[in-house]
Design an enzyme around this catalytic site. Structure first.
Site, mmCIF file in Angstrom:
data_model
loop_
_atom_site.group_PDB
_atom_site.id
_atom_site.type_symbol
_atom_site.label_atom_id
_atom_site.label_comp_id
_atom_site.label_asym_id
_atom_site.label_seq_id
_atom_site.Cartn_x
_atom_site.Cartn_y
_atom_site.Cartn_z
ATOM 1 N N ASP A 1 34.332 61.859 16.770
ATOM 2 C CA ASP A 1 33.354 60.781 16.899
ATOM 3 C C ASP A 1 34.128 59.461 16.970
ATOM 4 O OD1 ASP A 1 34.126 60.234 14.288
ATOM 5 O OD2 ASP A 1 32.127 60.433 13.407
ATOM 6 N N CYS B 1 36.804 63.153 12.501
ATOM 7 C CA CYS B 1 35.751 62.167 12.227
ATOM 8 C C CYS B 1 36.259 61.304 11.077
ATOM 9 C CB CYS B 1 34.391 62.830 11.956
ATOM 10 S SG CYS B 1 34.255 63.797 10.453
ATOM 11 N N THR C 1 35.835 61.498 7.752
ATOM 12 C CA THR C 1 36.355 62.323 6.655
ATOM 13 C C THR C 1 36.870 63.681 7.119
ATOM 14 O OG1 THR C 1 34.167 63.257 6.342
ATOM 15 C CG2 THR C 1 34.726 61.329 4.995
ATOM 16 N N HIS D 1 46.565 82.918 6.175
ATOM 17 C CA HIS D 1 45.640 83.814 5.470
ATOM 18 C C HIS D 1 44.248 83.866 6.087
ATOM 19 C CE1 HIS D 1 47.952 83.945 1.366
ATOM 20 N NE2 HIS D 1 48.737 84.190 2.410
ATOM 21 N N HIS E 1 44.761 90.205 4.907
ATOM 22 C CA HIS E 1 44.042 88.983 5.292
ATOM 23 C C HIS E 1 43.120 89.247 6.484
ATOM 24 C CE1 HIS E 1 46.543 86.998 2.426
ATOM 25 N NE2 HIS E 1 47.643 87.362 3.065
HETATM 26 C C1 RB5 Z 1 30.746 58.029 10.573
HETATM 27 O O1 RB5 Z 1 30.537 56.811 9.928
HETATM 28 C C2 RB5 Z 1 31.102 59.102 9.535
HETATM 29 O O2 RB5 Z 1 29.975 59.415 8.786
HETATM 30 C C3 RB5 Z 1 31.670 60.334 10.217
HETATM 31 O O3 RB5 Z 1 32.778 59.976 10.974
HETATM 32 C C4 RB5 Z 1 32.148 61.431 9.294
HETATM 33 O O4 RB5 Z 1 32.994 60.937 8.301
HETATM 34 C C5 RB5 Z 1 31.106 62.314 8.761
HETATM 35 O O5 RB5 Z 1 31.395 63.326 8.088
#
Ligand code: RB5
Length: 158
Positions: free
Chosen positions: A7, A64, A66, A97, A132
């Site tokens: 994203d 993204c 996180t 694994h 595994h």
């Molecule tokens: C976007 O602001 C953020 O929510 C997205 O990139 C991600 O971290 C969601 O899991």
């Protein structure tokens, strides 16, 4: 071929990892996004994951903020085992694994140098098979059970 997706939040790190793939001479296909405009991560997690599930790409790297949202989205595609990682040990073991076929990174969590190290180690690590493989097969079994196969949980009233 490596499938890429991100994203807007993951885009800067994806661009850094594209440089790494080019340094290593590895082929990739970017399923977007390509602009910093705000977009929804499930769209791009799904596109990259479907390319891996169809066999057009052997592995996928997705990004993204996180790494969480896009990995959750990718993991909804049957056949995908996507791991979100911010350390090298998990990255390597997810290959050795768990035969992870996609790696998700959080651009707001890991710095570029650590991300490059994680991607290098994940790409180089090899699935060990053996016991595994049996466990990975059990993961696939859960997936099949929920894909409305006769005898799956829907028949048992779960
Ligand atoms: C976007 O602001 C953020 O929510 C997205 O990139 C991600 O971290 C969601 O899991």
């Amino acid at each position: 071929m490596i499938a890429l997706g991100s994203d807007h939040a993951g885009l800067p790190l994806k661009l850094e990892i594209i440089k790494l793939l080019e340094e290593r001479g590895l082929a990739y296909k970017d399923y977007g996004t390509t602009s910093p405009e705000r977009v929804d991560y499930p769209v791009y997690g799904r596109l990259a994951a479907e390319a891996v599930a169809r066999g057009e790409c052997e592995r996928g790297l997705i990004f993204c903020g996180t790494g969480v949202g896009i990995s959750l989205s990718a993991n909804k595609v049957p056949g995908i085992r996507c791991v979100v990682c911010s350390d090298c040990y998990t990255a390597v073991l997810s290959r050795q694994h768990n035969d992870a076929n996609m790696l998700a990174l959080g651009a707001r969590v890991v710095g570029v140098d650590l991300a490059r190290m994680i991607v290098n180690m994940w790409l180089d690590a090899v699935f060990e098979g053996g016991r595994h493989a049996q466990r990975v097969g059990m993961i696939s079994r859960i997936e099949r059970d929920y894909l409305k196969e006769p005898g799956g949980p829907q028949d048992a009233g779960c």
